[in-house]
Design a protein around this motif. Structure first.
Motif, PDB file in Angstrom:
ATOM      1  N   ALA A   1      22.949  -4.207 -12.584  1.00 14.66           N
ATOM      2  CA  ALA A   1      21.796  -4.059 -13.460  1.00 14.66           C
ATOM      3  C   ALA A   1      21.841  -5.546 -14.574  1.00 14.66           C
ATOM      4  O   ALA A   1      20.585  -6.028 -14.282  1.00 14.66           O
TER       5      ALA A   1
ATOM      6  N   GLY B   1      12.844  -6.962 -11.467  1.00 13.17           N
ATOM      7  CA  GLY B   1      12.536  -5.819 -10.515  1.00 13.17           C
ATOM      8  C   GLY B   1      13.139  -4.314 -10.905  1.00 13.17           C
ATOM      9  O   GLY B   1      13.674  -4.241 -11.953  1.00 13.17           O
ATOM     10  N   GLU B   2      13.067  -3.538 -10.110  1.00 11.53           N
ATOM     11  CA  GLU B   2      13.499  -2.149 -10.275  1.00 11.53           C
ATOM     12  C   GLU B   2      14.978  -2.030 -10.307  1.00 11.53           C
ATOM     13  O   GLU B   2      15.894  -2.412  -9.545  1.00 11.53           O
ATOM     14  N   LEU B   3      15.676  -1.182 -11.389  1.00  9.88           N
ATOM     15  CA  LEU B   3      17.059  -0.732 -11.370  1.00  9.88           C
ATOM     16  C   LEU B   3      16.901   0.538 -10.829  1.00  9.88           C
ATOM     17  O   LEU B   3      17.126   1.480 -11.384  1.00  9.88           O
TER      18      LEU B   3
ATOM     19  N   TYR C   1      19.721   2.957 -11.991  1.00  6.39           N
ATOM     20  CA  TYR C   1      19.365   3.717 -13.365  1.00  6.39           C
ATOM     21  C   TYR C   1      18.326   4.819 -13.031  1.00  6.39           C
ATOM     22  O   TYR C   1      18.088   5.789 -13.660  1.00  6.39           O
ATOM     23  N   THR C   2      17.413   4.512 -12.266  1.00  6.85           N
ATOM     24  CA  THR C   2      16.063   5.518 -12.197  1.00  6.85           C
ATOM     25  C   THR C   2      16.802   6.827 -11.598  1.00  6.85           C
ATOM     26  O   THR C   2      16.610   7.683 -11.908  1.00  6.85           O
TER      27      THR C   2
ATOM     28  N   LEU D   1      18.823   8.408 -14.193  1.00  2.00           N
ATOM     29  CA  LEU D   1      18.071   9.333 -15.376  1.00  2.00           C
ATOM     30  C   LEU D   1      17.465  10.429 -14.783  1.00  2.00           C
ATOM     31  O   LEU D   1      17.359  11.436 -15.324  1.00  2.00           O
ATOM     32  N   GLN D   2      16.979  10.491 -13.492  1.00  5.64           N
ATOM     33  CA  GLN D   2      16.172  11.552 -12.623  1.00  5.64           C
ATOM     34  C   GLN D   2      17.176  12.831 -12.676  1.00  5.64           C
ATOM     35  O   GLN D   2      16.790  13.953 -12.862  1.00  5.64           O
TER      36      GLN D   2
ATOM     37  N   ARG E   1      17.801  14.175 -15.904  1.00  2.00           N
ATOM     38  CA  ARG E   1      16.672  15.053 -16.236  1.00  2.00           C
ATOM     39  C   ARG E   1      16.562  16.332 -15.514  1.00  2.00           C
ATOM     40  O   ARG E   1      16.438  17.448 -16.230  1.00  2.00           O
TER      41      ARG E   1
ATOM     42  N   ARG F   1       8.713  19.513 -23.307  1.00  2.00           N
ATOM     43  CA  ARG F   1       8.654  17.815 -23.398  1.00  2.00           C
ATOM     44  C   ARG F   1      10.210  17.188 -23.196  1.00  2.00           C
ATOM     45  O   ARG F   1      11.064  17.890 -23.372  1.00  2.00           O
ATOM     46  N   PHE F   2      10.017  15.979 -22.805  1.00  2.00           N
ATOM     47  CA  PHE F   2      11.288  15.153 -22.489  1.00  2.00           C
ATOM     48  C   PHE F   2      11.353  14.257 -23.656  1.00  2.00           C
ATOM     49  O   PHE F   2      10.563  13.689 -24.044  1.00  2.00           O
ATOM     50  N   SER F   3      12.886  13.933 -23.979  1.00  2.00           N
ATOM     51  CA  SER F   3      13.040  12.901 -24.746  1.00  2.00           C
ATOM     52  C   SER F   3      14.133  12.049 -24.393  1.00  2.00           C
ATOM     53  O   SER F   3      15.282  12.611 -23.766  1.00  2.00           O
ATOM     54  N   THR F   4      14.188  10.823 -24.718  1.00  2.00           N
ATOM     55  CA  THR F   4      15.496  10.034 -24.141  1.00  2.00           C
ATOM     56  C   THR F   4      16.058   9.293 -25.288  1.00  2.00           C
ATOM     57  O   THR F   4      15.287   8.705 -26.188  1.00  2.00           O
TER      58      THR F   4
ATOM     59  N   SER G   1      19.357   6.398 -26.101  1.00  2.00           N
ATOM     60  CA  SER G   1      20.461   5.747 -25.726  1.00  2.00           C
ATOM     61  C   SER G   1      21.556   5.844 -26.571  1.00  2.00           C
ATOM     62  O   SER G   1      21.329   5.536 -27.820  1.00  2.00           O
TER      63      SER G   1
ATOM     64  N   ALA H   1      25.714   1.191 -24.828  1.00  2.00           N
ATOM     65  CA  ALA H   1      25.074   0.435 -24.028  1.00  2.00           C
ATOM     66  C   ALA H   1      24.684   1.211 -22.615  1.00  2.00           C
ATOM     67  O   ALA H   1      23.824   0.609 -22.001  1.00  2.00           O
TER      68      ALA H   1
ATOM     69  N   VAL I   1      12.968   2.799 -13.707  1.00  2.00           N
ATOM     70  CA  VAL I   1      13.522   1.900 -14.532  1.00  2.00           C
ATOM     71  C   VAL I   1      13.338   0.471 -14.113  1.00  2.00           C
ATOM     72  O   VAL I   1      13.396   0.087 -13.019  1.00  2.00           O
TER      73      VAL I   1
ATOM     74  N   TYR J   1       4.900  12.718 -16.921  1.00  2.00           N
ATOM     75  CA  TYR J   1       5.174  14.199 -16.476  1.00  2.00           C
ATOM     76  C   TYR J   1       3.783  14.886 -16.800  1.00  2.00           C
ATOM     77  O   TYR J   1       3.023  14.530 -17.632  1.00  2.00           O
TER      78      TYR J   1
END
Lengths: 107, 154
Positions: free
Chosen positions: A37, A45-47, A50-51, A54-55, A58, A81-84, A86, A89, B66, B140
């Protein structure tokens, strides 16, 4: 178990609001992924790692929420509802919450 | 001197590869957006009801991505932070993130033959430490899937 982010169900009647149900999951990737990363931060670009992380996180949080809803006898969880946030790190907390309700037409 | 050379190389790498990645991503986003135009995603909280509206079954659909900034963008935004103003390099990053997340949500709605996606919400979070510039966007909503016409209940 119906999971919806609507506040009501169009064709079903809510007979009882049971209360708030929630599920959370904290996950982190191994160091190798973090190094990758870090490299991506140069190129952009896309990580992907991590995508996916997190999926998965979830999905797990949602499963825990469903489990809690089932244990108190709910038929559906509405207004989800979703919440994130961190935490450090390398780790993120995923939090899912909603209202557990009982339906007239148990399905 | 050595560290300056490294810095310049990183900057150039970021500029070139970042630009390539961004152009390619935007192209793919535009292409897929056109394909999924038939599936509307709306922020309205109330699903359609009344005469002629089919019976819907619903499903929560999500899409997430991400996405990382490149070295050049991060450096540029640091410069802009000194003078103030629009941080355009990050604006385009967020724009791509949002559109990608929405597309992924629509793709999963399309996979279950939904007619439309309702009550769409976005959720954005920074991951990694600040200053590095990686964001997660989650979109979503409730996908409405037409049920085969049921006989009207009395």
């Amino acid at each position: 178990m119906i999971i919806s982010n609507l506040e009501f169900l169009p064709d079903q009647k809510v007979t009882r609001h049971i209360g708030l149900v929630q599920g959370s999951s904290v996950r982190s990737k191994h160091v190798g992924r973090d190094v990758m990363a870090g490299l991506k931060n140069i190129f952009g670009g896309e990580l992907v790692g991590y995508t996916e992380l997190l999926q998965d996180s979830r999905v797990e949080a949602t499963e825990r929420m469903i489990e809690q809803a089932r244990s108190i006898g709910a038929d559906a969880v509405l207004n989800v509802r979703f919440s994130t946030s961190s935490i450090t790190a390398g780790a993120a907390e995923i939090f899912v919450y909603g209202t557990a309700v009982e339906l007239a037409d148990h399905g | 001197m050595g560290s300056f050379i490294v810095f310049v190389v990183l900057l150039l790498t970021g500029m070139i590869f970042g630009k390539i990645a961004e152009t390619r991503h935007l192209k793919s986003i535009i292409k897929r957006e056109q394909q999924l135009n038939r599936l509307p995603a709306v922020a309205s909280r109330y699903p359609p009801s009344g005469e002629g509206v089919p019976n819907y079954q619903q499903l929560l659909v999500t899409g997430n991505v991400v996405i990382a900034s490149d070295y050049f963008k991060t450096f540029l935004s640091g410069l802009i932070n000194i003078f103030g103003g629009r941080v355009t390099p990050f604006e385009s990053l967020l724009d791509r993130g949002r559109r990608e997340a929405l597309l992924r949500m629509k793709e999963s709605a399309d996979a279950v033959n939904a007619d439309l996606v309702f009550n769409v919400k976005y959720h954005t979070a920074t991951i990694q430490q600040t200053g590095k510039g990686a964001i997660e966007v989650l979109a979503y909503g409730t996908a409405l899937i037409p049920k085969p016409m049921l006989t009207a209940k009395a």
